[in-house]
Design an enzyme around this catalytic site. Structure first.
Site: not given
Ligand code: NAP
Length: 293
Positions: A119, A52, A96
Site C-alpha cells: 500500500d 481486492k 484496510q
C-alpha cells in the site's frame, strides 16, 4: 476531449500482470501472495477488500483475507501483522483502513515490514518515494501516474494544482508530480482547506488533480480551457432510477468540466479501478523482489 478510461487501462494492466503470473508459474516460480487484514464489519471496507481479493484471483495471485473482530486489541492486531511480516510465503500485506478508534493507525502502519508494504503507507516507503528511490508508491497516486503515462499526458513545465493533502492521495501526488522524471517535472501547487483564492489557483492549472472528498466541488468556472482534470473523489448518492438505489459521482462536476477539459477521468471508471491495478502491480513487484532487491 479525451476521456481517460481507467476501467480499460486497469484491465490492460491486470492482463499484463496475469501474463507475468502465467510465466512465473510456467517457470516453476513462486506465485505472488497478498494478505489483506480487515478489522470489524464496516460495509465500505468489506466491499473494498472484497474487490481486492477478487482481483487477486483474476490475475492468478494467491490471496489471504484475515478477518478480525472490531474489539480486537491493538496488541493482538500488531501480533497478526508481525506474523504476516515473518511468513515467507506472503509477499504483500495491506491493513484496510479505517481501523476502530482504539487502535493507532500509525502504530499498525509502522509495524508493517516495508518490503511487504504494497500500500506504500509506511514511513520507509514514503521516504523512499520522496527521495525518488525505488519504493512502493501508494496505490491511488501510483494509479494516477500510470494513467498520465499511458495517455502520454505532457507534465514537464506544466502547472499542476493538487486539491487535498491527505497522506494517501494529495501529498504523495504532489511529490510525484514535482519529481525529476516522467510523469513529473511539473510546477506543483498543493492546496488544502486553508488555501486562499482556491478557484483562481485552479484556473491557472494545466493539470488539476482533485482529492478533496466533496461531491462535485470543482465546477467549470474553476477550470482553464484545455486543462487535464483527474478526479479522485468517490461519493455514493441516492438515485431511485438505479437498481442499486445509488450512483457514484466524483469531486468534479463532470458534465460541465468535460466541456472545457482537454482530458478528464470519469467517476466511476477513472481513478478508482486504477487503485486496485496499482496494488496488484506492487504485489507482483514484491514477489519478484524488484523494489527492495
Ligand atoms: P481526506 O483525507 O478527507 O482529505 C481531503 C483534503 O481536502 C484535505 O487535505 C483537506 O484539507 C482538503 N480540503 C477540504 N476542504 C477543502 C476546501 N474547501 N478547499 C481546499 N481543500 C479542502 O480525503 P482523501 O482520503 O484524500 O480522499 C479524497 C477523495 O478521494 C474522497 O472522496 C475519497 O473517497 C476519494 N478516494 C478515492 C480513491 C480511489 O481509489 N479512487 C482512493 C482514496 C480516496 P485539510 O488538510 O486542510 O483538512
Amino acid at each position: 476531449m479525451i476521456l481517460i478510461d481507467g476501467k480499460k487501462t486497469s484491465q490492460d494492466i491486470k492482463n499484463e500482470i496475469a501474463s507475468r503470473v502465467a510465466e512465473i508459474k510456467a517457470e516453476g516460480g513462486k506465485v505472488p501472495h497478498l494478505a489483506a487484514v480487515l478489522v470489524g464489519n464496516d460495509g465500505a471496507s468489506q466491499t473494498y477488500v472484497g474487490a481486492k481479493v477478487k482481483s487477486c484471483e483474476e490475475v492468478g495471485f494467491v490471496s489471504t483475507l484475515v478477518r478480525l473482530e472490531a474489539d480486537i486489541t491493538e496488541e493482538e492486531l500488531l501480533k497478526v501483522v508481525e506474523d504476516i511480516n515473518t511468513n515467507p510465503d506472503i509477499d504483500g500485506l495491506i491493513v484496510q483502513l479505517p481501523l476502530p478508534k482504539h487502535i493507532s493507525v500509525d502504530k499498525v502502519t509502522n509495524k508493517i515490514k516495508p518490503e511487504k508494504d504494497v500500500d506504500g503507507f509506511t514511513p520507509a516507503n514514503v521516504g523512499r518515494m520522496t527521495l525518488n528511490w525505488p519504493a512502493y508508491v501508494a496505490a491511488t497516486p501510483y494509479g494516477i501516474v500510470e494513467l498520465l503515462k499511458r495517455y502520454q499526458i505532457e507534465t514537464a513545465g506544466k502547472h499542476c494544482v493538487v486539491i487535498g493533502r491527505s497522506h494517501i492521495v494529495g501529498s504523495p501526488m504532489s511529490i510525484l508530480m514535482a519529481r525529476n522524471g516522467y510523469p513529473g517535472n511539473a510546477t506543483v501547487t498543493l492546496t488544502h482547506s486553508k488555501t486562499q483564492n482556491l478557484a483562481e489557483i485552479c484556473r491557472s492549472a494545466d493539470i488539476l488533480i482533485v482529492a478533496i472528498g466533496k461531491p462535485e466541488f470543482v465546477t467549470a468556472d474553476m477550470v482553464k480551457r484545455g486543462a487535464v482534470v483527474i478526479d479522485v473523489g468517490i461519493h455514493r448518492i441516492e438515485d431511485a432510477s438505479k437498481k442499486s438505489g445509488f450512483r457514484l459521482i466524483g469531486d468534479v462536476k463532470f458534465d460541465e468540466v468535460a466541456e472545457k477539459a482537454a482530458a478528464i477521468t470519469p467517476v466511476p471508471g477513472g481513478v478508482g479501478p486504477m487503485t486496485i491495478a496499482a496494488l496488484l502491480y506492487n504485489t507482483l513487484q514484491s514477489a519478484e523482489k524488484k523494489v527492495f532487491g
